[in-house]
Enzyme design. Structure first.
Site, PDB file in Angstrom:
ATOM      1  N   GLU A 111       0.829  -1.207   0.000  1.00  0.00           N
ATOM      2  CA  GLU A 111       0.000   0.000   0.000  1.00  0.00           C
ATOM      3  C   GLU A 111       0.864   1.259   0.000  1.00  0.00           C
ATOM      4  O   GLU A 111       0.515   2.267  -0.629  1.00  0.00           O
ATOM      5  CB  GLU A 111      -0.930  -0.007   1.210  1.00  0.00           C
ATOM      6  N   GLU A 131      -3.536  -9.732   4.248  1.00  0.00           N
ATOM      7  CA  GLU A 131      -4.400  -9.385   5.375  1.00  0.00           C
ATOM      8  C   GLU A 131      -5.569 -10.346   5.552  1.00  0.00           C
ATOM      9  O   GLU A 131      -5.987 -10.639   6.675  1.00  0.00           O
ATOM     10  CB  GLU A 131      -4.936  -7.954   5.207  1.00  0.00           C
TER      11      GLU A 131
END
Length: 260
Positions: A111, A131
């Site tokens: 990210e 995640e």
């Protein structure tokens, strides 16, 4: 030298290196420091380009420091100006940022790379959004990734959390170039040198236009540009650099950009 963030300033380029052994993971303190570094970069009129990389050749960044979390760092704590990693939510960052991914970039590390304008990758770099395997969501990637690469590929990566390599990232347009490990930073600096020589007011306008137009209809976005409703566009159209660009073209010479 700053720990855990090392900075090196050469000319108008700032190199930012995430250096937190063993894996360059980001805790709250590191995130806040990164925010300070990038906010200072944004606000320094003498800096034009930033390069972000990780120390060593194994990790770019694996994202959130789970060990720090286990010791009390709250996942929803104060990440500082710019949000996680100092880049994701930093307002009005209208200068080019190059991510030189030198190894593993997963979770929040991927990210972070997505927050840059240009991503270069070493040929051994690997990527993932794992995640989902720990029962949480890659929030920023869920917003950004389907807008950067084909939707169904982005969704597969988000829903499976699988690892993928630099060649696949390049194939989907996630990274613009793949370099050998010993050529990565040389290429990042070469690219930074090219950007340094460009018109900073135009870069600022491009970045604001792209952000503003992301969810706008074409004609609405274009109307805001032509009516000079964006601050950076208004500054550009009234600038000395705008005149200098036309004059240099007419005189068949390289323009001299002053950023004003």
């Amino acid at each position: 030298m700053d720990h855990p963030i090392k900075t090196r300033r050469v000319g108008t380029t700032l190199e930012v290196t995430l250096d937190r052994p063993k894996a360059n993971a980001i805790d709250l303190t590191t995130s806040r420091r990164m925010g300070e570094v990038f906010a200072n970069f944004r606000d320094d009129p003498d800096l034009r380009v930033a390069i972000l990389t990780g120390a060593g050749q194994k990790f770019f960044c694996p994202g959130w420091d789970l060990k720090a979390a286990a010791d009390g760092d709250a996942v929803d704590g104060d990440y500082g100006v710019g949000g996680f990693g100092g880049l994701q939510e930093l307002r009005d960052l209208n200068k080019p940022v190059i991510a030189a991914v030198n190894g593993i970039a997963c979770g929040g590390g991927l990210e972070l790379a997505l927050s840059a304008d240009i991503i270069l990758a070493a040929d051994h770099a690997t990527f993932a959004l794992p995640e989902i395997r720990s029962g949480t969501v890659a929030d920023a990637a869920s917003v950004k990734l389907p807008k950067r690469i084909p939707y169904h590929i982005a969704m597969e990566l988000l829903l499976t959390g699988r690892w993928f390599y630099a060649d696949e990232a390049n194939r989907w347009g996630l990274v613009s170039e793949i370099l050998s490990a010993d050529q990565l930073m040389d290429r990042a600096w070469e690219l930074a040198g090219l950007l340094e020589s460009g018109p900073p007011l135009v870069y600022a306008a491009i970045k604001e236009i792209v952000r503003d137009a992301e969810n706008a209809k074409f004609h609405d976005a274009l109307n805001r540009i032509t009516k000079r409703q964006l601050r950076t566009v208004d500054v550009l159209y009234a600038s000395e650099d705008q005149i200098e660009g036309a004059r240099a073209f007419a005189e068949k010479r390289d323009p001299v950009w002053k950023g004003r």
